[in-house]
Write an enzyme that holds these catalytic residues in place. Structure first.
Site, PDB file in Angstrom:
ATOM      1  N   GLY A 211       0.818  -1.201   0.000  1.00  0.00           N
ATOM      2  CA  GLY A 211       0.000   0.000   0.000  1.00  0.00           C
ATOM      3  C   GLY A 211       0.849   1.246   0.000  1.00  0.00           C
ATOM      4  O   GLY A 211       2.043   1.200   0.301  1.00  0.00           O
ATOM      5  N   GLU A 434     -11.870  33.742  -8.772  1.00  0.00           N
ATOM      6  CA  GLU A 434     -12.369  32.629  -7.950  1.00  0.00           C
ATOM      7  C   GLU A 434     -13.893  32.519  -8.023  1.00  0.00           C
ATOM      8  O   GLU A 434     -14.448  31.415  -8.017  1.00  0.00           O
ATOM      9  CB  GLU A 434     -11.921  32.771  -6.492  1.00  0.00           C
ATOM     10  N   HIS A 437     -14.833  30.421 -10.925  1.00  0.00           N
ATOM     11  CA  HIS A 437     -14.792  28.981 -10.630  1.00  0.00           C
ATOM     12  C   HIS A 437     -16.011  28.576  -9.811  1.00  0.00           C
ATOM     13  O   HIS A 437     -16.707  27.608 -10.112  1.00  0.00           O
ATOM     14  CB  HIS A 437     -13.562  28.625  -9.787  1.00  0.00           C
ATOM     15  N   ASP A 509      -4.865  26.295 -13.637  1.00  0.00           N
ATOM     16  CA  ASP A 509      -6.187  25.919 -14.154  1.00  0.00           C
ATOM     17  C   ASP A 509      -6.078  25.318 -15.545  1.00  0.00           C
ATOM     18  O   ASP A 509      -6.669  24.282 -15.837  1.00  0.00           O
ATOM     19  CB  ASP A 509      -7.093  27.158 -14.230  1.00  0.00           C
TER      20      ASP A 509
END
Ligand code: ADP
Ligand code: MG
Ligand code: ZN
Length: 619
Positions: A211, A434, A437, A509
């Site tokens: 893991g 922002e 978004h 972005d």
């Protein structure tokens, strides 16, 4: 096991000591040495006769005052004076070839002598040899006696945790249900090895916990020992790999012999890949030391019987690089996958860690767990700890929900940077970006809900809008991915709408949007190119295997791929632009609001702007 000792020595790390084989012997040796030096010094100062200059001696000779001399080793003269019978001594400073002739001439009785070597002088001459002999003897013993006698570097530095230490059991491991179930057998066996074997069950010797870092492999290993109430030895693969050749192998021997003495027990080898990489492969040619260690480990594993009650657990996150010999039956033939926790498990783990803290009632563990996609158990433990630190900084006795939010942001983006350097103009610009978004979250059907939006700069980011996935998504669908890309473009489009130009703030972005689109095309067959995988396998370096990079498509195809990516991106940009243009009023008010409050939660936005997410309105 000795109870008393257990209590006093908690984390009983085998203490390193410079044993030198046998202390009494060493003491004797040193006393002898000092005595020798002392004796030689005393011996050298020739008492009883006066020491005179050679010129003085020649003068005495001229004057016929010397009765007899004895010349030792052709360099020292011990003589007696005629008149007083006094004895004297002098050193011949140069090779005086005329000396004998002169002595004869003056009628002095002379004899030659050889100074006998004293016992100590012999010893001094032998000293280097003695040292060499002793050293090789110790080295020899180290190899013979499992390296647990001579020098400390042959000792295993295994940490031993005994059963009286704060016991960790399966209760301390949240989630990981399957891993725990697989380890149950082992616990049964460790509790009573003999009766377990009578049933005729086959017991695995070694179990490999596979893991990612932080998923709780170490914790599971300790819990297995704790649950069974047996000793636990912890050693890391990298401890074996040292600069001295042969040390790793002797450490392995030492570890196993120590473990045998305190069986039943669990030996946990962390980072197995550090020793267990495929032999004869890897960078810089073979690594003999590592191979020896690995070989020794294989020998030891084959050497003990199931009835001895020793279970070896090992952890790695790279099972693919392990030497196949390690994975053969009778060795690490059982694998237990320790996965990243899903949303429900994250909640359980977080609850466990939050439960240890004094919290206020407003803490919504479920929501925090949801807002930590991809977090490991270690991340969540860290989150709880950071939140407690924030509470302490506030001088508060209890940890509140905002402390957790603060901690989460810190973990994801770093500490907040001072926003004082930003002008109001900058701030409104960031707020608009922002808001772009954030607002898209409400008008896209397949998007995740918004978690919060902030213009407090942290780390590299000037602001951020976080999504709050409702469930972990293992299987992403095309509409969802497209909406994700559109949200990525929210900031870019907002900047265009307000300023007719964009800034460097869109870098991350655009990168994210392009990455999603690229994978849609080349991996997931979600483009006009159809269901074809163009994936180019880039195996990371340090595999210890051949490094493989190949591109299995032509230059022409590459161009088509680029075009398909562009198509997706252009589509998303125009869709997102459409939405934000239509909601310009909301965008204005959200930017204003964000500029003033700096951070807004989903709930606040919905209330203040009276927005109903289209995702909900539609259903
Ligand atoms: P690994 O060995 O896989 O890198 P660790 O076992 O060292 O991970 O985990 C680090 C810490 O994370 C643990 O000490 C524990 O506090 C926390 N942790 C990880 N997984 C869990 C879990 N399933 N339940 C509770 N705590 C966990
Ligand atoms: Mg670990
Ligand atoms: Zn952005």
């Amino acid at each position: 096991m000795d109870k008393e000792e257990n209590q006093s020595e908690k984390k009983n790390k085998e203490k390193p000591r410079f044993d030198f084989g046998n202390n009494r012997f060493a003491l004797l040796f040193i006393v002898l040495l000092v005595g020798m030096i002392f004796f030689v010094m005393v011996n050298n100062s020739n008492s009883g006769s006066s020491r005179i200059a050679y010129s003085q001696f020649l003068a005495y000779l001229e004057e016929n005052r010397i009765a007899s001399v004895e010349i030792t080793d052709q360099r020292e003269i011990n003589g007696v004076l005629k008149s007083t019978q006094e004895s004297f001594t002098t050193i011949i400073p140069y090779l005086d070839s005329t000396l004998v002739a002169r002595l004869e001439e003056k009628g002095v009785r002379f004899t030659g002598a050889v100074k006998p070597l004293s016992f100590f002088q012999i010893l001094i001459n032998l000293l280097p040899w003695i040292f060499i002999l002793l050293f090789s003897w110790f080295m020899f013993r180290q190899v013979q006696n499992n390296g647990n006698r001579a020098f400390t570097f042959g000792r295993s530095s295994a940490k031993k945790y005994t059963d009286t230490e704060k016991k960790i059991t399966f209760k301390d491991v949240a989630g990981s249900v399957e891993a725990k179930r697989e380890l149950e057998d082992i616990v049964e066996y460790l509790r009573e090895p003999e009766s377990f074997m009578q049933i005729g069950a086959r017991v695995p010797k070694g179990i490999l916990l596979v893991g990612m870092p932080g998923t709780g492999k170490t914790l599971l290993a300790r819990a297995t020992a704790g649950e069974a109430g047996v000793s636990y030895f912890h050693i890391s693969g990298s401890d074996f790999v040292e600069m001295f050749v042969g040390v790793g192998a002797s450490r392995v021997r030492d570890l196993f012999s120590t473990a045998r003495r305190s069986s039943p027990c669990v030996i946990f080898i962390d980072e197995l890949d550090a020793v267990g990489r495929t032999r004869g492969a890897g960078y810089g040619g073979g690594h003999d030391e590592r191979e020896q260690t690995l070989n020794q480990m294989l020998v030891e594993m084959d050497g003990f019987e199931p009835k001895e009650g020793i279970i070896i657990l090992a952890a790695t996150n790279r099972p693919d690089v392990l030497d196949p010999a390690l994975l053969r039956p009778g060795r690490f033939d059982r694998h237990v996958q320790v996965d990243l926790p899903d949303m429900k498990e994250r909640e359980e783990i977080l609850k466990l860690h939050v439960g240890k803290l004094p919290t206020t009632d407003d803490v919504e563990v479920e929501k925090i767990a949801r807002a930590m996609p991809g977090a490991t158990g270690a991340d969540l433990a860290n989150l709880a700890n950071e939140a407690a630190l924030f509470a302490t900084r506030r001088k508060s006795q209890t940890v509140s929900h905002s402390d957790f939010e603060e901690a989460r942001d810190k973990i994801f983006m770093g500490m907040p940077r001072s926003s004082r350097l930003l002008t109001d103009e900058d701030k409104i610009k960031i707020a608009r970006h922002e808001a772009g978004h954030a607002l898209l979250h409400y008008f896209l059907k397949h998007a995740d809900p918004l978690h919060k939006v902030t213009i407090i700069p942290r780390g590299q980011a000037l602001g951020a809008a976080f999504s709050l996935p409702e469930r972990d998504q293992y299987n992403l669908e095309e509409p969802y991915l497209l909406d994700r890309i559109k949200i990525c473009y929210g900031g870019y489009i907002a900047e265009q709408l307000y300023y007719d130009k964009t800034s460097t703030g869109v870098k991350a972005d655009l990168k994210q949007a392009t990455e999603i689109a690229r994978r849609m095309v080349i991996e997931w067959g979600m483009s006009e190119l159809g269901p074809v995988a163009f994936a180019q396998e880039n195996e990371p370096i340090f595999l210890g295997k051949e490094i493989a990079t190949h591109k299995d498509y032509s230059e022409e195809t590459a161009q088509k791929i680029d075009k398909a990516i562009r198509t997706i991106l252009d589509y998303c940009v125009s869709e997102a632009k459409e939405i934000l243009r239509g909601k310009k009023n909301l965008l204005d008010s959200l930017s204003e609001l964000l500029f003033k409050s700096e951070t807004l939660s989903d709930r606040e936005i919905q209330e203040k702007l009276e927005i109903v997410p289209i995702r909900l309105a539609d259903n």
